[in-house]
Each structure stands twice: as C-alpha cells, then as structure tokens.
Design an enzyme around this catalytic site. Structure first.
Site, PDB file in Angstrom:
ATOM      1  N   LYS A   1      17.251  34.086  -9.556  1.00 16.11           N
ATOM      2  CA  LYS A   1      17.661  35.759  -9.669  1.00 16.11           C
ATOM      3  C   LYS A   1      18.112  35.946 -11.022  1.00 16.11           C
ATOM      4  O   LYS A   1      18.292  36.984 -11.347  1.00 16.11           O
ATOM      5  CB  LYS A   1      18.956  35.816  -8.551  1.00 16.11           C
ATOM      6  CG  LYS A   1      18.220  35.845  -7.058  1.00 16.11           C
ATOM      7  CD  LYS A   1      19.162  36.488  -6.365  1.00 16.11           C
ATOM      8  CE  LYS A   1      18.228  36.695  -4.438  1.00 16.11           C
ATOM      9  NZ  LYS A   1      19.298  36.473  -3.720  1.00 16.11           N
TER      10      LYS A   1
ATOM     11  N   LYS B   1       6.867  32.403  -2.013  1.00 19.49           N
ATOM     12  CA  LYS B   1       7.193  32.733  -0.624  1.00 19.49           C
ATOM     13  C   LYS B   1       7.032  34.302  -0.385  1.00 19.49           C
ATOM     14  O   LYS B   1       7.180  34.892  -1.337  1.00 19.49           O
ATOM     15  CB  LYS B   1       8.374  32.215  -0.207  1.00 19.49           C
ATOM     16  CG  LYS B   1       9.546  32.942  -0.848  1.00 19.49           C
ATOM     17  CD  LYS B   1      11.043  32.740  -0.417  1.00 19.49           C
ATOM     18  CE  LYS B   1      11.858  33.636  -1.321  1.00 19.49           C
ATOM     19  NZ  LYS B   1      13.164  33.812  -0.935  1.00 19.49           N
TER      20      LYS B   1
ATOM     21  N   LYS C   1      10.727  40.330  -0.296  1.00 20.81           N
ATOM     22  CA  LYS C   1      10.663  41.891   0.001  1.00 20.81           C
ATOM     23  C   LYS C   1       9.804  42.601  -1.470  1.00 20.81           C
ATOM     24  O   LYS C   1       9.649  43.766  -1.163  1.00 20.81           O
ATOM     25  CB  LYS C   1      12.124  42.372   0.027  1.00 20.81           C
ATOM     26  CG  LYS C   1      12.680  42.021   1.406  1.00 20.81           C
ATOM     27  CD  LYS C   1      14.212  42.195   1.405  1.00 20.81           C
ATOM     28  CE  LYS C   1      14.736  41.578   2.633  1.00 20.81           C
ATOM     29  NZ  LYS C   1      16.113  41.239   2.729  1.00 20.81           N
TER      30      LYS C   1
HETATM   31  P1  TYM Z   1      17.910  37.038   3.003  1.00 21.70           P
HETATM   32  O1  TYM Z   1      18.333  38.739   3.353  1.00 21.70           O
HETATM   33  O2  TYM Z   1      17.044  37.024   1.836  1.00 21.70           O
HETATM   34  O3  TYM Z   1      16.978  36.806   4.165  1.00 21.70           O
HETATM   35  C1  TYM Z   1      16.962  36.892   5.455  1.00 21.70           C
HETATM   36  C2  TYM Z   1      16.651  35.493   6.145  1.00 21.70           C
HETATM   37  O4  TYM Z   1      15.217  35.509   5.960  1.00 21.70           O
HETATM   38  C3  TYM Z   1      14.611  34.371   5.580  1.00 21.70           C
HETATM   39  N1  TYM Z   1      13.476  34.432   4.824  1.00 21.70           N
HETATM   40  C4  TYM Z   1      12.358  33.858   5.077  1.00 21.70           C
HETATM   41  N2  TYM Z   1      12.122  32.799   5.999  1.00 21.70           N
HETATM   42  C5  TYM Z   1      10.984  32.335   6.098  1.00 21.70           C
HETATM   43  N3  TYM Z   1       9.709  32.777   5.208  1.00 21.70           N
HETATM   44  C6  TYM Z   1      10.015  33.656   4.236  1.00 21.70           C
HETATM   45  N4  TYM Z   1       9.263  34.063   3.117  1.00 21.70           N
HETATM   46  C7  TYM Z   1      11.493  34.305   4.020  1.00 21.70           C
HETATM   47  N5  TYM Z   1      11.934  35.001   3.358  1.00 21.70           N
HETATM   48  C8  TYM Z   1      13.293  35.284   3.746  1.00 21.70           C
HETATM   49  C9  TYM Z   1      16.013  33.870   4.949  1.00 21.70           C
HETATM   50  O5  TYM Z   1      15.978  32.349   4.671  1.00 21.70           O
HETATM   51  C10 TYM Z   1      17.063  34.252   5.630  1.00 21.70           C
HETATM   52  O6  TYM Z   1      17.177  33.415   6.687  1.00 21.70           O
HETATM   53  N6  TYM Z   1      21.870  34.718   1.957  1.00 21.70           N
HETATM   54  C11 TYM Z   1      21.166  35.092   2.817  1.00 21.70           C
HETATM   55  C12 TYM Z   1      21.966  36.038   3.950  1.00 21.70           C
HETATM   56  C13 TYM Z   1      23.413  35.639   4.350  1.00 21.70           C
HETATM   57  C14 TYM Z   1      23.671  34.431   5.569  1.00 21.70           C
HETATM   58  C15 TYM Z   1      25.046  34.458   5.382  1.00 21.70           C
HETATM   59  C16 TYM Z   1      22.760  33.724   5.785  1.00 21.70           C
HETATM   60  C17 TYM Z   1      24.452  35.819   3.740  1.00 21.70           C
HETATM   61  N7  TYM Z   1      25.501  35.018   4.534  1.00 21.70           N
HETATM   62  C18 TYM Z   1      25.393  33.364   6.307  1.00 21.70           C
HETATM   63  C19 TYM Z   1      23.028  32.757   6.857  1.00 21.70           C
HETATM   64  C20 TYM Z   1      24.529  32.628   7.050  1.00 21.70           C
HETATM   65  C21 TYM Z   1      19.881  36.051   2.369  1.00 21.70           C
HETATM   66  O7  TYM Z   1      20.092  36.343   1.355  1.00 21.70           O
HETATM   67  O8  TYM Z   1      19.057  36.113   3.395  1.00 21.70           O
END
Ligand code: TYM
Length: 323
Positions: free
Chosen positions: A114, A196, A199
């Site tokens: 990032k 991967k 968004k």
């Molecule tokens: P975020 O918002 O980027 O993504 C949400 C969830 O989607 C999963 N993900 C994917 N899984 C499979 N293939 C992909 N291409 C893919 N892209 C995204 C992510 O692994 C995630 O599970 N830091 C976290 C949010 C967070 C969180 C937490 C998660 C904040 N606090 C506590 C668990 C527990 C995040 O940025 O997710």
C-alpha cells in the site's frame, strides 16, 4: 456429536464495490459459520477504510452492510457492527501501538504494497498502524476463529502473536485467535491472473454486476493458448470458480482438460450462467434493504455486543495498571 460453539469475528472495509473475491474469501464463509451455530460478530470497519478512502464512507458503510445481510448473514443471530460506533476498538488499538515494536509493522506485506508509490514522508501513520487496529477488533471479542481471504493471513498471525505476548507479560486476558481460510482464499484477477482480484481491478466481478456484465468479464478472462500439462494460473482460477459456483460440472471439465478436448468457451458459458444464478437472489435481497434498516442493525448490534468489548478492555486496563 455436538461441537462447541466458537467465537467468530471478521470485518470488511467499506471502500465501495464488493467483488466475488470478497464474497468467496470472506462473506460466504461468514454465512457458513453462522449457520453452524457459532457466536459470530461481523464488522464494517470504517476506520480501516479511512486509511485509504476518505470519500462516501457513510454511504459505503451502509451499502456494505446491505450486501452482508443480502448474502445470508442474519443480524438477529450475528451482530453486524460499525467499527467507529464502538470506541473500545480504537482505545485498545492505542494500547497496542504503545506495546508493539515498529519492526513488526514494517514487515507487513500489505503495508509494503500500500505504501508503494507514496513518498516516504507522506505515508499516513494509520496505514502503518492498521494491523494494530485489526488486532484490537479481533481480540476485543475474545475471538477464536477469523474467517478471511489469504491476503489477511499475516495480519491475523500478528494479532495472535500480540495476544500471546500480552498474556505472557500481563497475565491471561486474550483468547488466541486462529485464521480460517475459505475454499477460495485467493480469487485471482480474470485479466491478469498473476494478481488477486481487487476493488481496483476493472474486470473484477462485482456483486452488483448484471448478467451481461458478468458475461463480458468472464469471456475476456485469460486462459492459455493450448491446454498443456502445466495448468496456467488463468485456468486454475476458472476451475476454482467452477468448483464453487457449479461443482456438479467440475469433474467433467477436468476430464476434458486432461484429454485436451476442453473448449474454454463452454467452461466460460457455464461459469457465467452459474455466477449469475448465484448472485441473482442476493442482488434482489440487496435492493429491498433500506438505509434505515441498516442504521437500526448497527444500533442493535452495538447494544448487544458492547458489554463484551467493555469487559475485555477493562481487563486489559486492569492488567497493565491503567486506573
Ligand atoms: P478487505 O476489506 O480488503 O477485504 C475483505 C475480505 O475479502 C477478502 N478478499 C479476498 N478473498 C479472496 N480472493 C480475493 N481476491 C480477495 N480480495 C479480498 C479479504 O481477505 C478479506 O477477508 N483488513 C481487512 C478488514 C479487517 C478485518 C478485521 C478482517 C479489519 N479488521 C478483523 C478480519 C478481522 C481488509 O482489509 O479486508
């Protein structure tokens, strides 16, 4: 045999436009864990989104919660909280910023990714401290299982490590959480299967996409010129999607692949239909949920879960001598 209920916690950032990677990596397994009668808490993590997205936060938070409910999370069973409404998250995160060495944060892969392209001095502190807020989210609820996609694994391991170190130094306060990956923990980009699906990926399949949009994106998916022995990343990705959206067709396509008779157009056509069929009821439900309902869900969820957050934080403070 009755299995023990486990405490589950997970979150998603309201940064707009959920894609099937988010759905398969996280939300779908949230629903499964809820339906197996675990004690789940799910969060719309707006303070995490704030590290990179400062626009439309409120609207995105509401829409994200709509998708979570439309996908099958029942807020009566599993609270869906808005992170910023429970200040214990940021309070605990501050305590962790005082205990964790910078080196642990500098080595986080997501931080490295990032901050790429940003001048050294311009990188926001929040981006570096991000995993500490995440650890606070998880540890506040004495979480045992964290269902996420592969890209979050390192963050969960850090949270586990923080819990272990804290318990050793100050006495046992935290449960040590474990990561849980789904069947599709890393859905790859259709256009560039070495990366991967994300968004920012314009060819990523959004939960909101129409049948035509899904078709256009799948048809453009990279395959390989001729089926060989070593399966390309693009094909692996399409097979992984077939396995989830149309499992009954998997064996046949695998056989055709092995026999080198597979026609990718057939696989893509079936996949397009299966994804459309899967998303259609979710989209229909999404469009029926109002913003007012979501605000009520956030309020009721907070009320339900706040005592646990308060209890953990007061134990933490007591352990470290904060009066
Ligand atoms: P975020 O918002 O980027 O993504 C949400 C969830 O989607 C999963 N993900 C994917 N899984 C499979 N293939 C992909 N291409 C893919 N892209 C995204 C992510 O692994 C995630 O599970 N830091 C976290 C949010 C967070 C969180 C937490 C998660 C904040 N606090 C506590 C668990 C527990 C995040 O940025 O997710």
């Amino acid at each position: 045999m009755e299995t023990k209920k486990q405490r589950v916690f997970s979150g998603i950032r309201p940064t707009g436009g959920l894609h099937i990677g988010n759905y398969l990596g996280s939300i779908k397994q949230w629903v499964d864990l809820q339906d197996q009668s675990n004690d789940c808490v799910f969060a719309v993590v707006d303070y995490h989104a704030l590290t990179t997205h400062q626009e439309n936060l409120g609207k995105n938070s509401i829409n994200l919660a709509k998708w979570v409910i439309a996908s099958g999370v029942d807020p009566q069973k599993s609270p869906i909280i808005l992170q910023s409404q429970i200040s214990e998250h940021t309070e605990l995160a501050w305590i962790f910023t005082c205990l964790e060495p910078l080196g642990e944060l500098y080595r986080m892969t997501q931080f490295k990714e990032k901050k790429t392209g940003i001048k050294e001095g311009a990188v926001k502190t929040g981006l570096l401290a991000y995993p500490l807020l995440m650890a606070a989210d998880i540890l506040l609820y004495q979480t045992e299982i964290v269902p996420v996609g592969e890209d979050q694994k390192q963050h969960i391991e850090l949270a586990r490590n923080i819990a272990q170190k804290f318990n050793r130094k100050f006495g046992k306060v935290f449960t040590e959480p474990k990561v849980r990956l789904s069947e599709a923990p890393k859905v790859m980009s259709l256009k560039n299967p070495k990366k991967k699906m994300s968004k920012t990926d314009t060819n990523g399949i959004a939960l909101l996409d129409s049948a035509e949009q899904i078709k256009a994106k799948i048809m453009l998916a990279v395959t390989d010129s001729a089926p060989g022995n070593e399966m390309s990343q693009g094909i692996k990705n399409l097979f992984a999607l077939i396995k989830i959206f149309a499992p009954e067709l998997l064996a046949n396509f695998e056989k055709e692949y092995e026999n080198k008779t597979i026609k990718y157009i057939d696989l893509k056509t079936e996949l397009t239909l299966a994804i459309g069929k899967h998303l259609q009821p979710i989209q229909a439900k999404y469009s029926q949920i109002s913003a007012g309902e979501i605000l009520n869900v956030f309020r009721a969820s907070r009320e339900k879960i706040l005592p646990l957050a308060q209890k953990t934080l007061s134990e933490v403070k007591k352990a470290i001598g904060i009066l």
